[in-house]
Motif scaffolding. Structure first.
Motif: not given
Lengths: 322, 328
Positions: B101-106, B183-190, B175-177
């Motif tokens: 659950p993070d912004g990038v995955t969403f 809500v989910f945090g801005y992680d997940g890039w790596a 916008l999606c990110y």
């Protein structure tokens, strides 16, 4: 007539034909428009005026025939030919979601060497200064017309084509347009104006082509064609009965019955007891004198042009006789 | 080229002033929070059921396997489930959470879900009335009587359209990110994502599978979405040239796009349906390794089909637009 008129041929149309779905719509149209003249294109609705105009500006490809504008063939080199033309085909259209100014900028970008100064100039010419930065959506028909003309003038055209320009204008607007058109012609611009109203062409144009059912019936000066085709002389007397008897007594005056003439009925609005005649117009003064001497008061004498239908009738009659 | 730039400026300006892009932004601003909220609810439920995402994955695999043993499930479904099981197992084996659950995955999953219907819809908002709108308003007469060749006018419309389609894809991702990240945090890039699953029948060839960081995956995904959106845009441009009314143009294109979605879910036995453009829009599935709508379809095949449709649309658009008589 016109000071700026010259012999340069600005628009030349030669044996223009168009078939749509196998049906001939335009069956051979030929005419020339010279520099600085106001050329009328007269015909009833459905005669092929708009189709012809659309071919002049490359909206429709002709089936055969040639159109040259300032020496450039529109079929072979539309870019060069259209550079000399400004036009309004049918209604003056503009983007309603842009302001008047943005519309002009839009069309200015489609041509060479048109800067803000020129845009300001044409806005001033058509007198739209006050509202030019409003959205076109809020414009009245008259203002859209002005904007359309401003757009057409942007590229300093040698030929301005206006399709039924008086449609939807009030009498004041029509009069302004007439003055405006004459002003442009005096500056050396050629104007090509289509209309289905004879009176309008008569008032506005130097020369005229008359078109019917896709064919040009005649090309000539307005005087030759319209006055030559004969006008009606309409009399109004204080004593209608005596007046009528006086006219009946004249051998070279033909009285026309109430339903036999072809004058636009609206011209008679507010006139009572009119006597419609055809006669040599040079005899009007002497007849008036005669009436006055006989104690018959002359209220009015009008010269009224026949309707377009009448003109056509006479032309085609003339053809069959000749 | 210097003569084309002002024309392109005109077309871009008109689309902007018609507030088409604004509508797209507003739609995104309304829809993304809704989906974000839905995703948040799912995440909450999962969290209350499973302490660890691994348990959840195991549960999901078991569910699928139960389905596989049932007789009432059609073979088609079984095939895709079998593939899904293998993929989940792969993620489990490599200790990577596919639904972290993070912004990038969403953003990644939103974009890939949007490619068949949502993006085409947004593209149609811009493309459908590019030419037909000028005809309806009558401004086409002003446009075509200026001293500019017709192909230049259509070309400038095409360039403006391409710009706005690209902008739409980028704006959606951004916008999606931004919204989901709140809500989910801005992680997940790596975070690593597995790609390169080769599907053979109902099993997965995993020798080509490799992990890519999620930012790269997202970039590839956006590229594929751009390709599929552009093919929709070019088709819409053609319809807009051919059809006089804007409403008819929108309906035609919507029907084409939706029929593709329906066909993808039912045409497993109708092989030649794979040549229909709208069946090939879901390019992102190849990246994720989901089974294609019709067996035998590959990324290369779909790209080729879309390229063919795009080229054909362009040919028709230009040849009709430069020759047609403007009668009204």
């Amino acid at each position: 007539m016109n000071k700026a008129m010259n012999d340069e041929i600005v628009l030349s149309v030669n044996d223009l034909k168009k078939q749509i779905g196998g049906k001939p719509i335009i069956k051979g149209v030929t005419f020339d428009v010279r520099g600085g003249e106001i050329f009328g294109f007269l015909g009833p609705n459905g005669a092929g005026k708009t189709t012809t105009i659309r071919m002049l500006v490359d909206l429709i490809k002709p089936s055969s025939g040639e159109i040259t504008i300032c020496g450039e063939d529109i079929g072979r080199n539309p870019e060069a030919a259209l550079r000399h033309v400004g036009c309004i085909v049918e209604n003056p259209e503009a983007y309603p979601f842009l302001t008047g100014w943005e519309n002009l900028e839009h069309f200015a970008r489609m041509q060479r060497n048109i800067d803000d100064t020129r845009i300001r100039e044409v806005v001033q010419i058509v007198g739209l200064d006050a509202r030019i930065h409003d959205k076109v959506r809020t414009y009245s028909l008259g203002m859209r017309q002005r904007l359309g003309i401003a757009q057409a003038l942007l590229g300093r055209p040698k030929l301005l084509i206006l399709d039924e320009p008086t449609n939807g204008l009030d009498p004041k607007g029509i009069k302004e347009l007439r003055v405006f058109v004459r002003m442009l012609a005096d500056q050396g611009m050629s104007l090509f104006i289509s209309s289905h109203l004879l009176s309008e062409i008569q008032l506005m144009c130097d020369r005229v082509a008359i078109i019917s059912k896709g064919e040009v019936l005649a090309v000539g000066t307005v005087d030759e064609l319209i006055l030559g085709a004969g006008q009606y002389v309409v009399w109004q007397f204080e004593q209608p009965g005596a007046g009528r008897r006086l006219l009946e007594g004249e051998l070279d005056v033909q009285l026309i019955g109430e339903h036999e003439h072809r004058i636009d009925e609206s011209l008679f609005a507010g006139m009572q007891d009119v006597q419609v005649t055809t006669m040599n117009q040079e005899r009007i003064p002497s007849l008036v004198e005669k009436a006055v001497r006989a104690g018959i008061g002359v209220v009015a004498v009008h010269r009224i042009a026949p309707t377009l239908e009448e003109l056509f009738l006479r032309m085609t009659e003339g053809e069959s006789i000749g | 080229m210097d003569r084309l730039l002002p024309l392109i400026q005109n077309e871009a300006l008109k689309i902007w002033k018609k507030k088409r892009f604004l509508v797209i932004l507003i739609v995104l601003l309304i829809l993304i929070p809704i989906f974000t909220y839905a995703q948040m609810k799912i995440a909450e439920t999962n969290k209350s059921h499973f302490k660890d995402w691994r348990n959840q994955l195991v549960q999901q695999i078991n569910e699928y396997q139960n389905m596989l043993s049932s007789d009432r499930i059609p073979d088609e479904w079984k095939r895709s489930r079998r593939i899904a099981v293998q993929q989940l197992q792969y993620y489990l084996d490599h200790d990577v959470n596919p639904n972290s659950p993070d912004g990038v995955t969403f953003t990644r999953s939103f974009m890939s879900n949007a490619v068949t219907l949502f993006f085409p819809l947004l593209v149609l908002a811009i493309a459908s009335d590019l030419v037909s709108g000028e005809r309806t308003a009558g401004t086409i007469k002003m446009l075509l009587t200026r001293p500019v060749r017709r192909w230049k006018i259509l070309f400038s419309k095409l360039v403006a359209l391409t710009m706005y389609v690209s902008l739409t894809v980028v704006a959606s991702a951004v916008l999606c990110y931004l919204i989901s990240g709140a809500v989910f945090g801005y992680d997940g890039w790596a975070m690593p994502v597995f790609t390169g699953f080769v599907i053979q029948g109902s099993s997965i060839e995993s020798s080509f599978v490799h992990a890519v960081p999620q930012w790269l995956y997202l970039l590839m995904e956006a590229g594929l979405i751009w390709v599929s959106s552009m093919s929709v845009a070019l088709l819409a441009l053609m319809v807009s040239v051919l059809v006089r009314s804007t409403a008819a143009s929108i309906v035609t294109m919507m029907a084409a796009v939706i029929s593709g979605t329906i066909l993808s879910s039912m045409s497993s036995s109708w092989q030649s349906a794979k040549f229909i453009f709208s069946v090939n829009l879901q390019l992102t599935d190849y990246l994720a390794g989901s089974p294609p709508p019709i067996t035998g379809m590959t990324l290369g095949f779909s790209l080729l089909v879309l390229a063919f449709w795009a080229a054909a649309s362009l040919t028709v658009s230009f040849s009709v637009f430069t020759k047609q008589d403007i009668m009204n």
